[in-house]
Design a protein around this motif. Structure first.
Motif: not given
Length: 517
Positions: A100-101, A72, A103-106, A68
């Motif tokens: 998941k909050n 970021t 990035t759109k790439k889960w 994460r």
């Protein structure tokens, strides 16, 4: 350095949460942030693809926190969840929601071999292994083992979090292919015992300890069964010399051994004892070794056996502080008989090596005559003759600990990371190198340990300190001779430098002066 067990790390996590009044999720955040800081410091934003493979337990949660923060901070990150079970740790789930909050790439879910068959990992990419942690205690599923083999085949730099996935912390592995081969391992709070064992060290690569914030008081107070011995651990053991001392203050070593064609072993041990600081050294050897030893080392006194070629009757009228016995001794019938007679009447501290160990292995009834605290220094084959064969490194350690307790002796398991065993305690040495794989190096060690005992060090302290000095001297000699040309005599020559190195401060990086031009 203390090496904490799995149970102690879990207990430390629990106490930290209680004493600092934080949640386990916050503690995981601290750990994952430290991991991110480590990699961020080294990569400085480089856009190399980073493949972060997370399990579904707490180590997977650590990987998610790191991933994460990498995301970021703009890194090229692909996160995967290795879905090997239907159970999820609470903290893993919390950090899974958080990633998941941002990035759109889960994260990519992997549940079988088909799920990763198309994944491309280049040799210039980075793999972060956060699949299993120290709680892993069962064989990896076959498809997970195939994933680990994919890591290895990619030749990408592989960074393991806490421990390479698939390794157990307290038992032998059964399948090499089900373990991650790491290039670098970031271990939480302390390294693990498996990092230093012959069968498992190959999976670790280089290692480094990451402070994840476990309660300081707990770490200070807890006692461990295993300690890692480096410069900071041996420096407090050192005994400085008094200005008005004399040779009588530093003991008298008797090196007892040698046979026709093996007088060099006694020479090496005797010279090493002197170079370690013993006040006096006497060699007891067959008649055939008299002239060569007197010529080679004039500082050493010599007593000869009545026999020309072997030790057959041990008699001397001096009072040694310690006896180093076995180097080059031979195992003839006459020597065995006189060795037995010697043990039955001896009360002097002993360091036993080489043929002394082989005689004990062949005549185990003699073990009862060893003085308490005797130091035994076997190489792997000598150890096997002494305690029997073993199925893996952990069984070997258990058998050595049992042997040490039964006979009240100290056993040094010689190897790349030599381990001193004193009943249930293990002391792992960190000095030494592959250049030491040459004849006579063990004879030198016998002399070093004997020389330290003569100076008043306890047998345990002398073994720990002696093994460190032995390896450090070899490391210093390596700079001039390299691996292939290093010989036992070189180690003796640099023992003084090994002592001096104890007091050297780390060199500070040089700052370039500003130009006046």
């Amino acid at each position: 350095m203390k090496l904490f067990s799995k149970a102690q790390i879990y207990e430390g996590d629990k106490l930290t949460v209680e004493r600092l009044n934080i949640s386990s999720t916050q503690l995981m955040e601290q750990a994952g942030t430290q991991l991110f800081n480590w990699i961020h410091t080294r990569m400085q934003g480089a856009q190399v693809p980073i493949h972060v493979f997370c399990g579904i337990g707490n180590n997977g949660g650590n990987g998610l926190v790191m991933a994460r923060h990498l995301i970021t901070h703009g890194y090229n990150v692909i996160t995967y969840i290795v879905n090997y079970s239907d159970k999820r740790s609470k903290d893993f789930l919390e950090h899974y929601d958080q990633i998941k909050n941002v990035t759109k790439k889960w994260p990519v879910m992997l549940s079988c071999e088909d799920d990763f068959s198309e994944i491309q990992i280049g040799s210039d990419d980075i793999i972060v292994d956060a699949v299993f942690g120290i709680g892993f205690n069962r064989a990896a599923k076959s498809w997970v083992a195939e994933l680990f083999q994919k890591f290895k085949a990619s030749k990408a730099f592989t960074l393991a979090i806490d421990i390479p996935s698939g390794l157990y912390t307290d038992e032998a592995i059964t399948d090499d292919k089900a373990v991650v081969y790491a290039n670098y391992t970031l271990s939480f709070q302390s390294p693990k015992l498996v990092f230093f064992l012959p069968e498992t060290a190959k999976f670790i690569g280089q290692w480094e300890v990451i402070d994840v914030g476990i309660d300081r008081q707990y770490l200070k107070e807890i006692k461990t069964e295993v300690e890692l011995i480096g410069k900071h651990e041996v420096l407090p053991l050192y005994k400085p010399r008094e200005k008005f001392s004399h040779k009588g203050n530093y003991g008298h070593v008797l090196i007892l051994g040698g046979s026709y064609g093996k007088i060099g072993a006694v020479q090496l041990a005797s010279k090493a004892a002197l170079s370690t600081g013993a006040g006096l050294v006497t060699a007891y050897l067959p008649e055939c070794g008299y002239h060569s030893l007197q010529t080679a080392i004039p500082e050493v006194m010599v007593i000869t056996d009545a026999s020309e070629k072997e030790i057959s009757n041990i008699e001397f009228d001096l009072e040694p502080s310690v006896i180093g016995i076995g180097v080059g001794l031979g195992t003839s019938e006459a020597t065995v008989k006189t060795f037995e007679a010697f043990l039955k009447q001896n009360s002097v501290p002993l360091v036993i090596d080489a043929d002394g160990l082989n005689i004990l292995a062949q005549h185990q009834d003699l073990l009862q005559y060893l003085p308490k605290g005797a130091v035994l220094t076997p190489h792997p084959k000598e150890l096997e003759r002494l305690i029997g064969s073993w199925k893996g490194d952990f069984e070997k350690l258990e058998k050595v600990k049992a042997f040490s307790k039964t006979h009240e002796v100290i056993v040094l398991i010689k190897g790349a990371n030599s381990i001193t065993v004193d009943q249930d305690k293990l002391y792992i040495n960190t000095t030494g190198n592959p250049g030491m794989a040459t004849g006579g190096v063990g004879d030198v060690l016998t002399g070093i340990i004997s020389g330290l005992i003569a100076q008043g060090y306890s047998p345990l302290t002398a073994t720990i300190f002696g093994v460190y000095l032995h390896g450090k001297s070899a490391d210093i000699s390596l700079e001039d001779y390299g691996y292939q040309s290093l010989i036992a005599s070189h180690i003796i020559e640099t023992l003084g430098e090994a002592y001096i190195d104890l007091f050297k401060q780390p060199e500070q990086p040089k700052v370039a002066e500003a130009s006046n031009k």
